[in-house]
Design an enzyme around this catalytic site. Structure first.
Site, PDB file in Angstrom:
ATOM      1  N   CYS A  52       0.779  -1.240   0.000  1.00 47.23           N
ATOM      2  CA  CYS A  52       0.000   0.000   0.000  1.00 47.23           C
ATOM      3  C   CYS A  52       0.813   1.294   0.000  1.00 47.23           C
ATOM      4  CB  CYS A  52      -0.950   0.011   1.197  1.00 47.23           C
ATOM      5  SG  CYS A  52      -2.266  -1.220   1.098  1.00 47.23           S
ATOM      6  N   HIS A 102      -2.928   6.845   3.808  1.00 49.85           N
ATOM      7  CA  HIS A 102      -1.919   5.821   4.126  1.00 49.85           C
ATOM      8  C   HIS A 102      -0.516   6.251   3.685  1.00 49.85           C
ATOM      9  CE1 HIS A 102      -1.321   1.159   4.543  1.00 49.85           C
ATOM     10  NE2 HIS A 102      -0.831   1.846   5.553  1.00 49.85           N
TER      11      HIS A 102
END
Length: 504
Positions: A52, A102
């Site tokens: 991610c 993120h």
């Protein structure tokens, strides 16, 4: 000429194997499929890293995570790294970011704090979503919705989900933008179909009896593959049985659900008075789903987690020439920021290694790089430090596993990536050419992990160790001060070879 609006949409954990117009499976991504029919569909698009945070670093800084800082999950970009939002804000664009970030170095949810380059009125990361939930709802979202029965029992509607609230805010942003003169960049970052697989029960019910046939990939013995693939398979265990089929109603349901949420936003845009608006869609990486005996994502370069969907829909009022094309030229997440900047007329600074994808449509010989260093800083459950560099062309994929054995796949003859050709003498010439291209690219982009060990592979008999001695200043990004030469204290004049008789 009026500068265009840009809507950049991304999902999480949705590779080409989960998008109907790429895989041909009954996964119901009709809205994304329509974007492809109305625009350019890139058939060989690759993430910069199949995890991610590093993937998002590649997208939003335009620089590989090995340089920008977040070379594993939960590390933030360096303080001297410029992001997409800043480039566009300073060029006179209104910038909105709605959804999962993120990229602040904190955790999966984020800090809830809007970076200065984005409009705080629309910032909505995971921490902001959590603030809207009660403790009971948070517990339910994270731990209580593990089956279709759980979804039914709690009578969850669409309005409970993060995705629905992202789309709500996106509609409000578009309504506001229609009343303003300045162009905008709007990023919509959906978490779905990533865990915890939250969607209304009717979506999961559609897939209660659905099985995803993995084909021959389900039966890969991993013979001739790197040792860490085998360790990964032993540690985590494939969910696929002897029938070679993957079953996961919640994952498939969320995949269907996020497509409908994307469709909501596109329909709202198309019904508005907004014109001259480009739509770009992609995902950060994929999910192994039991292919090659592996689950989740991490230290592998299989297409299941590295080949991502990438679609660009031009403004409705523009020429039809860009519509409905399938582009086989290899492209990368690293190309997204330069492509957006080109549409907006923003000069691309030298520090960005990517290229405008619309200028690469016929360049079949192009190669792109994928990297991996580590899954996450907090734990070792995905194998720890496993540095990998991969080079993908239209025909082949070369994978250098620095601390292990390497891989070579023929993308045309072996699309399922079952046969590792790294030691096959019939492929030695093409293998070595790919290797040279990868090494040259690592040098070009100043990959800080570069060293002669990437060159000295057991199968590369002609390779010789070479000490590196040149000094090359950091390329300009339009913001950071010019690098000063260590020996003079003055602005550097460029590359020089370092030859010192003594060290200090």
């Amino acid at each position: 000429m009026q500068r265009p609006n840009l809507i950049f949409i991304m999902t999480d954990t949705q590779a080409t194997n989960m998008v109907g117009c790429y895989c041909g499976k009954a996964v119901n991504t009709r809205h994304i499929d329509q974007l492809a029919a109305d625009g350019l569909q890139f058939m060989s698009a690759y993430t910069t890293a199949p995890v991610c945070t590093p993937a998002r670093a590649g997208i939003f800084t335009g620089i590989y995570s090995n340089q920008s800082g977040p070379w594993t999950n939960n590390l933030a970009p360096g303080s001297n790294i410029t992001t997409m939002g800043r480039y566009f804000r300073d060029a006179g664009y209104r910038t909105g970011y709605i959804g999962k970030w993120h990229l602040d170095g904190h955790d999966y949810f984020g800090t809830g704090t809007c970076p200065e380059e984005w409009d705080p009125a629309y910032w909505y990361d995971g921490a902001n979503y959590l603030e809207e939930l009660t403790p009971e709802q948070i517990s339910l979202w994270r731990n209580g919705l593990n089956s279709i029965e759980d979804l039914r029992e709690h009578h969850l509607g669409s309005s409970f989900t993060w995705a629905h609230r992202i789309s709500d805010k996106a509609e409000h942003f578009l309504d506001s933008a229609a009343e303003q003169a300045e162009p905008f960049l709007l990023v919509l970052s959906y978490d779905e179909p990533h865990h915890p697989f939250t969607c209304p029960p009717e979506y999961a019910e559609r897939y209660q009896d659905f099985a995803y046939d993995l084909g021959s990939k389900a039966f890969d013995t991993l013979e001739g593959k790197p040792e860490h693939h085998k360790l990964w398979a032993q540690a985590m265990g494939s969910p696929v049985g002897s029938d070679g089929q993957y079953r996961h109603p919640l994952y498939f349901g969320c995949n269907d659900y996020v497509d409908d949420q994307i469709g909501r936003v596109i329909a709202h845009l198309d019904a508005s008075t907004l014109q001259n608006t480009w739509v770009i869609y992609t995902s950060d990486h994929g999910e192994m789903m039991g292919a090659h005996q592996l689950v989740s994502k991490g230290a592998a370069m299989y297409d299941d987690i590295t080949r991502i969907p990438l679609i660009i829909r031009p403004p409705k009022e523009q020429s039809q020439a860009l519509r409905g094309q399938q582009i086989t030229t290899p492209v990368s997440h690293i190309d997204i920021l330069p492509t957006l900047m080109a549409r907006a007329g923003i000069p691309q600074p030298p520090i960005l290694p990517g290229q405008d994808m619309l200028e690469q449509l016929s360049k079949e010989q192009r190669g792109v790089m994928v990297e991996f260093n580590r899954y996450e800083i907090e734990h070792d459950s995905f194998g720890g430090f496993i540095p990998i560099r991969c080079w993908v062309t239209s025909g082949y994929k070369l994978v250098i596993n620095l601390l292990g054995t390497d891989e070579l796949y023929d993308r045309q003859a072996d699309a399922d990536e079952l046969t590792n050709l790294i030691e096959n003498p019939e492929y030695a010439a093409v293998r070595d050419q790919l290797h040279d291209s990868l090494l040259a690219y690592m040098d070009q982009i100043r990959d800080p992990f570069r060293s002669y060990q990437w060159q000295l592979r057991p199968w590369r008999k002609d390779a010789k160790a070479q000490w590196m001695g040149s000094f090359r200043p950091r390329p300009q990004d339009g913001y950071a001060p010019t690098v000063r030469d260590y020996d003079t204290g003055m602005a550097t004049r460029g590359i020089k070879v370092e030859k010192k008789s003594q060290s200090f």
